[in-house]
Design a protein around this motif. Structure first.
Motif, PDB file in Angstrom:
ATOM      1  N   PRO A  39      41.800  36.440  34.157  1.00 45.58           N
ATOM      2  CA  PRO A  39      42.887  37.471  34.114  1.00 45.58           C
ATOM      3  C   PRO A  39      42.305  38.953  34.369  1.00 45.58           C
ATOM      4  CG  PRO A  39      43.182  35.926  32.336  1.00 45.58           C
ATOM      5  CD  PRO A  39      41.695  35.583  33.079  1.00 45.58           C
ATOM      6  N   THR A  40      41.124  39.201  33.821  1.00 43.06           N
ATOM      7  CA  THR A  40      40.496  40.544  33.838  1.00 43.06           C
ATOM      8  C   THR A  40      40.198  40.920  35.080  1.00 43.06           C
ATOM      9  OG1 THR A  40      38.280  39.664  33.308  1.00 43.06           O
ATOM     10  CG2 THR A  40      39.786  40.457  31.421  1.00 43.06           C
ATOM     11  N   VAL A  41      40.499  40.384  35.997  1.00 46.63           N
ATOM     12  CA  VAL A  41      40.021  40.711  37.574  1.00 46.63           C
ATOM     13  C   VAL A  41      40.754  41.915  37.998  1.00 46.63           C
ATOM     14  CG1 VAL A  41      40.184  40.023  39.959  1.00 46.63           C
ATOM     15  CG2 VAL A  41      39.146  38.332  38.670  1.00 46.63           C
ATOM     16  N   ASP A  42      40.027  43.121  38.413  1.00 42.39           N
ATOM     17  CA  ASP A  42      40.773  44.305  38.995  1.00 42.39           C
ATOM     18  C   ASP A  42      41.622  45.166  37.911  1.00 42.39           C
ATOM     19  OD1 ASP A  42      40.718  46.125  41.056  1.00 42.39           O
ATOM     20  OD2 ASP A  42      42.873  44.888  41.898  1.00 42.39           O
ATOM     21  N   THR A  43      41.222  44.760  36.530  1.00 40.52           N
ATOM     22  CA  THR A  43      41.986  45.330  35.318  1.00 40.52           C
ATOM     23  C   THR A  43      41.339  46.901  35.193  1.00 40.52           C
ATOM     24  OG1 THR A  43      40.757  44.350  33.788  1.00 40.52           O
ATOM     25  CG2 THR A  43      42.998  43.520  34.318  1.00 40.52           C
ATOM     26  N   ALA A  44      40.378  47.194  35.814  1.00 39.43           N
ATOM     27  CA  ALA A  44      39.824  48.700  35.796  1.00 39.43           C
ATOM     28  C   ALA A  44      40.719  49.592  36.475  1.00 39.43           C
ATOM     29  CB  ALA A  44      38.572  48.796  36.239  1.00 39.43           C
ATOM     30  N   ASN A  45      41.760  48.996  37.586  1.00 37.48           N
ATOM     31  CA  ASN A  45      42.462  49.737  38.149  1.00 37.48           C
ATOM     32  C   ASN A  45      44.066  49.101  37.898  1.00 37.48           C
ATOM     33  OD1 ASN A  45      40.360  50.849  40.074  1.00 37.48           O
ATOM     34  ND2 ASN A  45      40.040  48.542  40.676  1.00 37.48           N
ATOM     35  N   SER A  46      44.148  48.906  36.899  1.00 38.23           N
ATOM     36  CA  SER A  46      45.621  48.062  36.327  1.00 38.23           C
ATOM     37  C   SER A  46      46.529  49.052  36.390  1.00 38.23           C
ATOM     38  CB  SER A  46      45.286  47.524  35.096  1.00 38.23           C
ATOM     39  OG  SER A  46      46.518  46.971  34.788  1.00 38.23           O
ATOM     40  N   ARG A  47      47.718  48.814  36.706  1.00 37.70           N
ATOM     41  CA  ARG A  47      49.065  49.546  36.343  1.00 37.70           C
ATOM     42  C   ARG A  47      49.827  48.631  35.177  1.00 37.70           C
ATOM     43  NH1 ARG A  47      51.613  48.817  42.237  1.00 37.70           N
ATOM     44  NH2 ARG A  47      53.576  49.945  41.428  1.00 37.70           N
ATOM     45  N   TRP A  48      51.027  49.369  35.002  1.00 38.88           N
ATOM     46  CA  TRP A  48      51.989  48.622  33.892  1.00 38.88           C
ATOM     47  C   TRP A  48      52.168  47.371  33.951  1.00 38.88           C
ATOM     48  CZ3 TRP A  48      52.523  49.584  29.170  1.00 38.88           C
ATOM     49  CH2 TRP A  48      53.296  49.003  28.355  1.00 38.88           C
ATOM     50  N   PHE A  49      52.615  46.652  35.166  1.00 40.77           N
ATOM     51  CA  PHE A  49      52.844  45.236  35.292  1.00 40.77           C
ATOM     52  C   PHE A  49      51.987  44.470  36.015  1.00 40.77           C
ATOM     53  CE2 PHE A  49      54.691  47.301  39.225  1.00 40.77           C
ATOM     54  CZ  PHE A  49      53.907  46.764  40.309  1.00 40.77           C
ATOM     55  N   PRO A 656      36.032  42.755  36.843  1.00 40.51           N
ATOM     56  CA  PRO A 656      37.263  43.729  36.212  1.00 40.51           C
ATOM     57  C   PRO A 656      37.416  44.976  37.238  1.00 40.51           C
ATOM     58  CG  PRO A 656      35.972  43.167  34.459  1.00 40.51           C
ATOM     59  CD  PRO A 656      35.182  42.677  35.637  1.00 40.51           C
ATOM     60  N   GLN A 657      36.189  45.337  37.860  1.00 39.10           N
ATOM     61  CA  GLN A 657      36.058  46.814  38.506  1.00 39.10           C
ATOM     62  C   GLN A 657      36.783  46.779  39.978  1.00 39.10           C
ATOM     63  OE1 GLN A 657      34.857  48.953  36.634  1.00 39.10           O
ATOM     64  NE2 GLN A 657      34.536  47.426  34.803  1.00 39.10           N
ATOM     65  N   ARG A 658      36.878  45.551  40.461  1.00 39.28           N
ATOM     66  CA  ARG A 658      38.000  45.524  41.743  1.00 39.28           C
ATOM     67  C   ARG A 658      38.392  44.071  41.726  1.00 39.28           C
ATOM     68  NH1 ARG A 658      34.132  45.298  47.036  1.00 39.28           N
ATOM     69  NH2 ARG A 658      36.039  44.141  47.673  1.00 39.28           N
ATOM     70  N   GLY A 659      39.232  43.864  42.963  1.00 30.72           N
ATOM     71  CA  GLY A 659      39.801  42.628  43.123  1.00 30.72           C
ATOM     72  C   GLY A 659      40.773  42.565  44.363  1.00 30.72           C
ATOM     73  N   PHE A 660      41.668  43.422  44.365  1.00 34.21           N
ATOM     74  CA  PHE A 660      42.543  43.425  45.420  1.00 34.21           C
ATOM     75  C   PHE A 660      42.610  44.586  46.409  1.00 34.21           C
ATOM     76  CE2 PHE A 660      44.448  40.388  42.131  1.00 34.21           C
ATOM     77  CZ  PHE A 660      44.760  39.504  42.823  1.00 34.21           C
ATOM     78  N   ASN A 661      41.637  45.426  45.734  1.00 32.48           N
ATOM     79  CA  ASN A 661      41.465  46.552  46.672  1.00 32.48           C
ATOM     80  C   ASN A 661      42.606  47.369  47.125  1.00 32.48           C
ATOM     81  OD1 ASN A 661      38.311  46.526  46.648  1.00 32.48           O
ATOM     82  ND2 ASN A 661      39.087  44.507  47.310  1.00 32.48           N
ATOM     83  N   GLY A 662      43.548  47.466  46.315  1.00 33.13           N
ATOM     84  CA  GLY A 662      44.731  48.170  46.859  1.00 33.13           C
ATOM     85  C   GLY A 662      46.027  47.768  46.042  1.00 33.13           C
ATOM     86  N   ASP A 663      47.250  47.587  46.468  1.00 32.40           N
ATOM     87  CA  ASP A 663      48.222  47.510  45.823  1.00 32.40           C
ATOM     88  C   ASP A 663      48.849  45.977  45.738  1.00 32.40           C
ATOM     89  OD1 ASP A 663      50.621  48.266  44.589  1.00 32.40           O
ATOM     90  OD2 ASP A 663      51.859  49.192  46.479  1.00 32.40           O
ATOM     91  N   GLU A 664      48.635  45.410  44.388  1.00 29.35           N
ATOM     92  CA  GLU A 664      48.971  44.153  44.117  1.00 29.35           C
ATOM     93  C   GLU A 664      50.365  44.254  43.750  1.00 29.35           C
ATOM     94  OE1 GLU A 664      49.586  40.904  44.286  1.00 29.35           O
ATOM     95  OE2 GLU A 664      49.347  40.874  42.083  1.00 29.35           O
ATOM     96  N   ASP A 665      51.224  44.066  44.527  1.00 23.95           N
ATOM     97  CA  ASP A 665      52.710  44.300  44.109  1.00 23.95           C
ATOM     98  C   ASP A 665      53.158  43.017  43.631  1.00 23.95           C
ATOM     99  OD1 ASP A 665      53.680  47.148  44.176  1.00 23.95           O
ATOM    100  OD2 ASP A 665      53.805  46.958  46.201  1.00 23.95           O
TER     101      ASP A 665
END
Length: 776
Positions: A39-49, A656-665
């Protein structure tokens, strides 16, 4: 839903792990697919949802710790921030609510506890998995665990033996996207609390949205203290050092009574470990719809992390009895979903970000593996239509938001119909969708245009065949980028025309098909790119195809020029033929490769001049289809090559530092990653009269899709890639159910009937496979 496979069916790495484990234990442990999710993948760049832990698939409750709480962007669980500011129950598109924080206080810190309650924590002692989160609050020496059902959050706290234990209910103040207000809490018995908090309007969600809750504890409350400045509440207890404190919090968007009903139905007991186990099993069942063999352990973990993302973000807002919040009218009301013969709701009602880009993501993934979600979301969007008169493109809390642009729900619903998922009330659905494509519909509105209907430029599109840039009337919302709007409307018109044709409405079909050719009006043959026009039809001066957001929504001309999924042969003809188009596209990929195929490693970097001038961006929706365009240009081997390059560059790793490299909507990029890794795509979004999929290059040796028997006649569809590797990415030959298969297309019906597609892979392109040589 079938359970995940045990060790003998998984990769050799997992098998070896289990084999070694079995030498030490009598009982062979079972590895659940949910255990592979990170679950922590890309969480360094997380947004609320973005981040989830204690939640169920599409659950109303998404309970998780917050390290940042100020704003929709850069908030929620941010991995690089080491301070916990509470555990909140709602992390949804434009919605938050009911944040709680266990604390220990003394006479020394009691005066600041309402404003200075944060605690450091360490990732070294943290445990996160689908449905569960454990961490230790260092400041208070509290061991905190959370899990949930669909509508109820469940907390377990182990306190130290120093200080006085309490729980802070933060019901007022900034929480993610919302300023929470009017938060109140009352005690109704020695162990039961209830109350509400209200999401204030935002620029995207224009109305208040209350969140009601009912909380129950396993130990009596000794006192409740309300802070006169913050308006928040501190719940006191007598000595509880010798026991665990359990807290259940049920939420509802309609009433406290329904919150209580949600708890009664979903979580009447107190067995925390059982709820965790139930959640793991539920996640495993959903993830088990697609099973993989081969690849590395990291690739398998990333695949199921991507799939996990595809199954959340868009969240239930209706209660167990079918009550739901309706904010589509002038005043709030409680709506009621239709019930079946057993008195249960026929479907759930949903909160959702835009379906912008869904034609290449959840349209395909849900249609294959989760058709019941397409059916439910279609019913939910039609409920919005019945209540408020419009099919939404991204509702929040039972209200229209007019997020992004166009009529993005049209391809989603048309796809569900064409695949046979939605079969009833088709004429009513058609007329509801048609309304959005005409004056008075949602196409008229730009992003978040709540009070006017000019920003979308629909009148110009109908009268002139294009949306001008800029729109002379002025600024009325976001994303008033005329060239992009023209192309988007054209595709959506094409999708609607397919449904009109299916229903025998040929006059409508011809009208919308004609409009779907409007994309040609913004193609500039001199520059070779799509190009904005002003209201007089003159090309934009000083045109730069790599300039971001000058006539193109969240993109540039180089990226958006390829947004013609409904008529790629026509686009190629404008470019001088298929060979010329393929050469142009290939050069774009060569350039994009040097930049990692994305505009930086997060969505907020797209505007940065160092990243924005990329010709193809797999970090946002407008150009995520481009690798599969080569199939349509008689060069399927380049689809195989570039789709694999993108997957192995953009959607890889478990950091956690990267994952989707953009907007994981809300599952869009997770869905795209899953599809590309299985080697399946749908350029037209599944809206063709006979929907079909295009083949790419699967990264796993075998992919098995378990088909839902309520919708499809087949049991499983398996894709087997023999001799598969990063180097052996090219299809040499193929068989479908034992017969030779030489087409890069495969019908949806063929897949849902079940069977096996066998691909022979190799290191050199077979330029004869998948190409109709008779046309040359």
């Amino acid at each position: 839903m079938k359970p995940g496979r045990t060790a003998r069916h998984l990769s050799p790495i997992i098998f070896l792990f289990l084999f070694v484990s079995c030498q030490q234990k009598i009982d062979e442990p079972k590895i659940l697919l949910s255990d592979l999710v990170v679950p922590t993948v890309d969480t360094a760049n997380s947004r609320w949802f973005f981040f989830s832990s204690a939640c169920r698939p599409f659950g109303m409750v998404n309970l998780s710790p917050d390290t940042q709480v100020g704003g929709a962007w850069g908030s929620g669980y941010r991995y690089n921030t080491d301070t916990i500011k509470g555990f909140s129950h709602v992390h949804a598109w434009q919605l938050a609510g009911v944040s709680v924080m266990p604390i220990v206080y003394s006479e020394e810190n009691k005066s600041t506890v309402f404003t200075g309650y944060e605690s450091k924590f360490s990732h070294e002692t943290e445990k996160v998995s689908p449905g569960y989160h454990y961490l230790e609050l260092d400041r208070y020496q509290i061991k905190a665990e959370v899990t949930s059902t669909k509508r109820v959050g469940f907390h377990r706290y182990a306190f130290s033996d120093s200080g006085k234990a309490a729980i802070l209910f933060n019901l007022n103040g900034m929480l993610g996207p919302s300023l929470m207000k009017e938060g109140t809490l009352t005690q109704t018995s020695e162990t039961v609390l209830e109350g509400r908090t209200v999401n204030s309007p935002t620029i995207r969600r224009p109305k208040d949205c209350p969140v009601f809750f009912k909380a129950e504890l396993n130990t009596p409350v000794s006192a409740i203290e309300r802070d006169s400045i913050t308006g928040n509440y501190l719940i006191h207890f007598e000595d509880i050092e010798s026991q665990e404190l359990l807290l259940k919090v049920a939420i509802s968007y309609t009433s406290i009574e329904n919150a209580g009903l949600n708890m009664q139905e979903e979580l009447p007991g107190w067995d925390f470990d059982q709820v965790v186990a139930d959640s793991r099993r539920e996640w495993n069942a959903w993830l088990g719809r697609i099973e993989i063999e081969g690849g590395t352990m990291e690739q398998q973990k990333r695949f199921y992390t991507d799939l996990w993302h595809a199954l959340q973000g868009r969240r239930i807002i209706s209660d167990v009895n079918g009550a739901y919040p309706d904010h589509t009218g002038k005043s709030f009301r409680i709506g009621q979903l239709p019930l079946d013969t057993n008195g249960k709701p026929k479907f759930n009602h949903y909160n959702s970000d835009a379906f912008w880009g869904a034609q290449w993501t959840i349209n395909t993934l849900w249609g294959l593996a989760y058709p019941e979600m397409m059916e439910e979301f279609t019913a939910s969007m039609m409920q919005y239509y019945q209540d408020g008169g419009l099919v939404p493109r991204g509702p929040s809390g039972g209200n229209y938001t007019f997020v992004m642009t166009g009529a993005s729900a049209t391809p989603f619903i048309v796809s569900a119909i064409q695949k046979g998922i939605v079969k009833d009330d088709l004429e009513e659905i058609y007329h509801a969708l048609k309304k959005n494509h005409l004056p008075g519909g949602i196409m008229e509105k730009a992003g978040y245009e709540h009070k006017t209907a000019l920003g979308g430029g629909l009148g110009y599109y109908i009268d002139k065949g294009f949306v001008p840039y800029p729109i002379p009337e002025g600024q009325f919302g976001y994303h008033q980028d005329g060239a992009s709007l023209t192309m988007e409307y054209a595709y959506q018109d094409w999708a609607l025309a397919q449904l009109a044709h299916k229903l025998g409405m040929e006059e409508d079909s011809n009208y919308f098909l004609k409009r779907s050719q409007n994309y040609t009006n913004v193609f500039d043959p001199e520059s070779g790119w799509m190009r904005p026009k002003d209201v007089d039809g003159k090309w934009k001066a000083d045109f730069d195809p790599y300039q971001h957001e000058h006539g193109f929504n969240e993109s540039n001309a180089a990226q958006s020029t390829w947004f013609v999924p409904q008529d790629l042969p026509g686009l190629a003809e404008l470019m001088g033929g298929k060979k010329a188009a393929a050469q142009k596209l290939n050069q774009a990929f060569e350039t994009a490769k040097t930049m990692g195929f994305t505009a930086g490693t997060s969505h907020d970097r797209e505007l940065h001049p160092e990243y924005s001038r990329i010709p193809i961006n797999y970090g946002n929706q407008p150009s995520i289809q481009t690798a599969f365009i080569f199939n349509y240009l008689d060069q399927p081997w380049k689809t195989q090559y570039w789709s694999r390059e993108v997957v192995e560059t953009v959607y890889e790793g478990i950091s956690p530092q990267r994952g989707f490299n953009g907007d994981e909507d809300q599952g869009l990029m997770g869905s795209l990653s899953v599809l590309m890794k299985t080697g399946l795509f749908s350029m037209k979004g599944g809206c063709s009269p006979e929907p079909f999929y295009e083949l790419g290059s699967p990264i796993f040796d075998q992919i098995t899709i378990h088909l839902n028997p309520d919708f499809y006649p087949g049991k499983t569809f398996t894709i087997t890639a023999k001799n598969n590797s990063s180097e052996n990415r090219y299809i040499q030959s193929a068989t479908l159910n034992g017969s030779e298969w030489s087409d890069w297309k495969i019908l949806h019906q063929k897949i849902t009937e079940g069977g096996e597609l066998m691909l022979e892979m190799g290191s050199a392109p077979n330029k004869n496979w998948g190409v109709d040589l008779s046309e040359e």
